[in-house]
Write an enzyme that holds these catalytic residues in place. Structure first.
Site, PDB file in Angstrom:
ATOM      1  N   PRO A   2       0.691  -1.280   0.000  1.00  0.00           N
ATOM      2  CA  PRO A   2       0.000   0.000   0.000  1.00  0.00           C
ATOM      3  C   PRO A   2       0.714   1.324   0.000  1.00  0.00           C
ATOM      4  CG  PRO A   2      -0.920  -1.474   1.615  1.00  0.00           C
ATOM      5  CD  PRO A   2       0.251  -2.112   1.026  1.00  0.00           C
ATOM      6  N   GLU A   3       1.866   1.532   0.462  1.00  0.00           N
ATOM      7  CA  GLU A   3       2.278   2.938   0.571  1.00  0.00           C
ATOM      8  C   GLU A   3       2.811   3.501  -0.741  1.00  0.00           C
ATOM      9  OE1 GLU A   3       4.287   3.934   4.270  1.00  0.00           O
ATOM     10  OE2 GLU A   3       3.898   1.914   4.974  1.00  0.00           O
ATOM     11  N   ARG A 112      -7.520  -9.774   1.350  1.00  0.00           N
ATOM     12  CA  ARG A 112      -8.450  -9.285   2.372  1.00  0.00           C
ATOM     13  C   ARG A 112      -9.657  -8.554   1.784  1.00  0.00           C
ATOM     14  NH1 ARG A 112      -4.761  -6.985   7.145  1.00  0.00           N
ATOM     15  NH2 ARG A 112      -6.753  -6.925   8.228  1.00  0.00           N
ATOM     16  N   ARG A 153      -2.418  22.238  11.682  1.00  0.00           N
ATOM     17  CA  ARG A 153      -3.183  21.289  12.485  1.00  0.00           C
ATOM     18  C   ARG A 153      -2.566  21.173  13.867  1.00  0.00           C
ATOM     19  NH1 ARG A 153      -5.726  18.014   8.662  1.00  0.00           N
ATOM     20  NH2 ARG A 153      -6.918  17.188  10.408  1.00  0.00           N
TER      21      ARG A 153
END
Length: 273
Positions: A2-3, A112, A153
């Site tokens: 994923p990354e 998955r 943030r």
DNA sequence: TTGCGTGTTGGACA
DNA sequence: CTGTCCAACACGCA
């Protein structure tokens, strides 16, 4: 896979192998993958030619002829593989595209089944929620904007780096590795860090991601590129999943804490708030 | 056998 | 706005 580095490695593989190929047939095999009528999916994709392949954050956009695009997110275990036509089907195959004249099949494989694939008109991409909410890509954002967005943030740095609406592309491995290289504690508050330290984090992110792309990503478990080649950045990991081992800089034991429900690895001596 | 952890994300809730 | 818990799902491991 994923990354960002793994997704970029897949995108690069797609660019070199499938651009210009014609889709001779397309089958959607699991309904949760695309959430569309499989028959409409097959009919729309049939006969289209594959054009440019782009990546933003962890998402891939594959342009097709006639103004259609395929949007792909691998989530935890999704993969795109180029296989021989006689390769047997598995229960984890979510979508299969037969390509001509290459005479191979592009398979979206996902153990998955969290991964998603969407077929939409090109002009609608900006309104696709998952795409629209992304912050700037981690490799394209400028140092100034990176610092500005993190400082805007008031959060711990680790969850902020994982937040794709702040900066797109980092996941658990590269967030930990970048914070280690920048010598910043994962629980440090973003708004309280100096511009200098956040600029240092920016440089660390660039360096870590570039190194990982050069290595073809990290192949833990069974990640590999479209042609089956594995990445080897995992041998360069400094802290990720090194709990209890010595810090490569000072020798102190790497510590594991849980932040935002994710394992977070860091050196308690080198990384300060 | 059972429970835990895994590269992601989005929603419910305090 | 921020953090926490849970869910989607399959599998390796202690």
């Amino acid at each position: 896979m994923p990354e960002l580095p793994e997704v970029e490695t897949v995108a690069a593989g797609l660019r070199s192998f499938i651009v210009g190929q014609r889709i001779r047939s397309a089958r959607l095999l699991t309904k949760q993958l695309a959430r569309v009528n499989p028959k409409n999916f097959s009919d729309t994709v049939f006969g289209k030619t594959i054009g440019a392949v782009r990546r933003k954050g962890k998402q891939i956009v594959i342009e097709l002829s006639d103004g259609w695009i395929l949007w792909v997110h691998f989530m935890m275990t999704g993969k795109l593989w180029l296989l021989d036509l006689d390769e047997p089907e598995t229960k984890f195959d979510g979508a299969v595209f037969e390509l001509q004249p290459l005479n191979k099949k592009l398979v979206f494989y996902d153990q998955r089944r969290f991964g998603r694939l969407k077929l939409l008109r090109k002009e609608k991409l900006g309104r696709l929620r998952e795409y629209a909410r992304l912050g700037p890509d981690a490799l394209e954002v400028s140092a100034d904007e990176f610092v500005r967005r993190l400082k805007a943030r008031k959060r711990m740095l680790k969850p902020l780096l994982l937040d794709q609406t702040a900066i797109a592309g980092l996941g658990n491995i590269y967030a930990d590795e970048s914070l280690f290289l920048a010598k910043i504690h994962p629980a440090a508050a973003s708004s309280r860090l100096s511009n200098e330290r956040l600029s240092g984090l920016y440089s660390a992110v660039q360096k870590v991601l570039a190194g990982a792309i050069r290595a073809g990503g990290s192949s833990i478990r069974d990640y590999s590129a479209v042609d089956g080649r594995r990445g080897y950045f995992q041998i360069q990991h400094q802290v990720y999943q090194k709990t209890g081992e010595g810090c490569p800089v000072c020798g102190r034991k790497i510590k594991r804490i849980v932040v935002a429900q994710r394992s977070t690895h860091f050196c308690p001596r080198c990384q300060k708030k």
